[in-house]
Motif scaffolding. Sequence first.
Motif, PDB file in Angstrom:
ATOM      1  N   LYS A 137       2.084   6.099  -7.342  1.00  0.00           N
ATOM      2  CA  LYS A 137       1.019   6.949  -7.891  1.00  0.00           C
ATOM      3  C   LYS A 137       1.438   8.414  -7.893  1.00  0.00           C
ATOM      4  CE  LYS A 137      -3.321   4.450  -7.149  1.00  0.00           C
ATOM      5  NZ  LYS A 137      -4.591   4.418  -6.365  1.00  0.00           N
ATOM      6  N   ASN A 195       0.832  -1.214   0.000  1.00  0.00           N
ATOM      7  CA  ASN A 195       0.000   0.000   0.000  1.00  0.00           C
ATOM      8  C   ASN A 195       0.862   1.259   0.000  1.00  0.00           C
ATOM      9  OD1 ASN A 195      -2.445  -1.356  -0.044  1.00  0.00           O
ATOM     10  ND2 ASN A 195      -2.600  -1.463   2.204  1.00  0.00           N
ATOM     11  N   LYS A 196       1.917   1.247   0.814  1.00  0.00           N
ATOM     12  CA  LYS A 196       2.825   2.399   0.839  1.00  0.00           C
ATOM     13  C   LYS A 196       3.529   2.568  -0.512  1.00  0.00           C
ATOM     14  CE  LYS A 196       3.817   2.302   5.808  1.00  0.00           C
ATOM     15  NZ  LYS A 196       4.838   1.999   6.857  1.00  0.00           N
ATOM     16  N   LYS A 242       1.148   4.063  -3.044  1.00  0.00           N
ATOM     17  CA  LYS A 242       0.961   5.503  -2.844  1.00  0.00           C
ATOM     18  C   LYS A 242       2.121   6.293  -3.454  1.00  0.00           C
ATOM     19  CE  LYS A 242       0.269   8.933   0.821  1.00  0.00           C
ATOM     20  NZ  LYS A 242       0.206   9.146   2.299  1.00  0.00           N
ATOM     21  N   ASN A 243       3.341   5.825  -3.203  1.00  0.00           N
ATOM     22  CA  ASN A 243       4.523   6.530  -3.716  1.00  0.00           C
ATOM     23  C   ASN A 243       4.593   6.483  -5.240  1.00  0.00           C
ATOM     24  OD1 ASN A 243       5.395   7.157  -1.135  1.00  0.00           O
ATOM     25  ND2 ASN A 243       6.634   5.293  -0.940  1.00  0.00           N
TER      26      ASN A 243
END
Length: 875
Positions: free
Chosen positions: A825, A818-819, A822-823
């Motif tokens: 994206k 998930n992290k 996010k990065n």
Amino acid sequence: MLDQDYNPGEIEQKWYEFWLEKKYFHASTENNKQAFCIVIPPPNITGVLHMGHALNNTLQDILCRYKRMDGYNTLWMPGTDHAGIATQTVVERHLAENGTSRHELGRDAFIAEIWKWREKHGSLIINQLKRLGASCDWDRIRFTMDEGLSKAVRKVFVTLYNEGLIYRSDYIVNWCPRCHSAISDLEVDHEEEDSFLWHIRYPMEGGGEVVVATTRPETMLGDTAIAVNPEDERYKSFVGKNAILPILNRPIKIIPDPVVDLEFGTGAVKVTPAHDLNDYEMGIRHKLETIVIIDESGNMSPNTGPYKGMDRFECRKQLEIDLQEQGYLVDKTPYKVPVGKCYRCKTVIEPYLSKQWFVKTKPLAEKAIDAVKNGATRIIPQQWEKTYYEWMNNIREWCISRQIWWGHRIPAWFCDDCGEVIVSTTDPEKCTRCSSVNIRQETDVLDTWFSSALWPFSTMGWPDETPELKIFYPGSVLVTGFDILFFWVARMMMMGLKFMGDVPFRDVYLHALVRDEHGQKMSKTKGNFVDPIVEMDRFGADALRFTLAAFAAMGRDVRMSEKRIQGYRFFINKIWNAGRFVLNNTGENYNPEAVETAGLKFSTADKWVLTELNKTIIETRSALDEYRFNDAAEGLYHFTWHTFCDWYIELSKPMLESETSDTTRWVLIHVFRTILEMLHPIMPFVTEEVWQLLPGKKADSITITAYPSGNNAFNFAEEARHMDVIIELISGIRSIRGESNISPSVELEAVLKPKSPDVRTILEGHMNLVKRLARVKGLSFVENDAPKKSAFAVTADMEIYIPLEGVIDIAKEMDRLNKQLKNVKADLEAKEKKLSNRNFIEKADPEVVEEQKRLKEELSFKLEKIERARKLLEG
């Protein structure tokens, strides 16, 4: 046996002395081998090795070592250049420190001092080239002032003079007030600087005025006319009348001339025939007086009245004040001015009228142009041909006289009784016209580039007929920087065709410049200077050489940094450790030839590495033949580090314990020896050290062993394909381990989804090998659904799934993904925003735009992969 660590200092000196003692670099004039010849661009005797020298000589050495190993009778002709102005300047500085000067010593004593200096310091750069590993034929080293080359220089000068291609004339030359010599157009660096345009009022006799615009107001003191365009209606009534030169109050004519630009300044230009080339030619057309107003030191002459003896730029300042006070200065506006500077000392050049010696270059240039057009000489990269043609088609007369003492003194004598000029290859005792003994030799010397232009044939003994000329002329290739394409290459072309009837070399390879890692010019002031001597002390010559080769992409500047050199030092460590492994696993008594005779039983891994080796040999040869040095280095690096060290050595470990261990040892030695032989031209020292210890060698040195050739018997395409599939699988599993932070000690289950039945068959036939190297305890296959809660990798031939339940914390892995999502994206949005900016697309370098597009595609692919991994992990 190899020591634990590689020590370049001891090894490099040992092997270089060995090569010299064995005379491996000496070319023969008595064998029938095909010749290969390079003449070195002779470094100045004042010089020390800088990174440009290191690049240039590394590339030459790679070619010479490659061709020597490939069976060619190879001559790399070494030598140094006397570097007229530069050397004289250094020695004059030395004399000044000791309280004397060349003028106090006199010409003969001063020349003797330079020869002493040359004996003491002139070999410094040669010793540094040897430190780099340069395999020149040092028995044949030449110097542009040695007796043989001096003989050649005289012969060429006299021949060209007798044919009317050398003449002496008054002409405007580029004069350096610091060096006290004329210099050629090519030796002038042009820099645009902020200056001014001065508008000055010239009163007319009988009333009226003409305003002229100039960027050099001090030269007005030498004006002998004002020129206007004959079509300019503003000045038609002034033509033929006199204006009054301000300050000096001298009458000067208004003349019509079509070269005057109606749009520049006021349309009226001052004419100073002694200090501007265009004005000089205009002065000839209109029979104007020439008045020299700036002397050899850049000071104002007695012809300048109150400004006599002033520095030219101080005069400019005072003249502006006087023009202002006397009402002659109309305006002064900011203006960009191209300023010519001496490329040696950066002094502002002065156009100066003096009597000089010139070469008529047009007739010589025509054949040199044709030689490139018809392919007698190739210029590589080809993009430089256009530049070559542009310069040669617009070539100007070459001023070859220099007003210094160190150099080839012009072989011309003047008779003080009858004025005869005697040009001779031998020193005359009397005038050839009136028999007077009252003759004196020209004091000027020849431009350093004049003797350098003869280098390809004068170094071979011309004008005598020598075996070297017969065997080694024309040269095979010239390797040099693009920045001396005109200084040297073009002039060698002209002289070679004129005096040898053939081009001086078949190929000209022009390499780019060496810059820092950010593409900036290296400078000690900036602190980005990389010193090759320092880097060789730290990392060894091989690491420096390999770095230079690896970054010598055709047509692109070489970007250097200490980190990059250090990186290739690690590559040497890799080779060293591979050597230790091979030697430790063969033993002193291992006889590869006996094993070969008994019969070899190749495994799939053996056949794969031999096939990859065969491919690398062919690709490396092609790269070296085509001067793609970076491709050769990159291919060898990849094969050595990844194919051989990372894979084959690992694959060989279980095989060394099997019944086919002798074959495995044979393959290890054969492949590793071939690697060393292919690497030797680039990294001569470490390859010699390790090669000498391998069993089965057939020569006294790697330097004279045969360069590897392709072998059709080692082309196992099918087995190589099988090994590629296996490596894909092992790499995929290792990649999943790394991404999911799974310890190498944990044995995994792997689920495979092959893309074809053929791939499944290959995998099933090598399951034990995969289990051992990938550390998996089970391998199974699926056709459709992927296992839940798995990590995955996709290769060209399969999808690989590793069930993670019970192996790692699934929640933590989901949090990591998930992290990461996010990065990625955020990075992707930033790239999309940048690429949607029209200003960026239009103004940025095309290469930068393409790089941003590539990064965007990578991020998009990474995003898809993460999203799929999350979905799979969710189950």
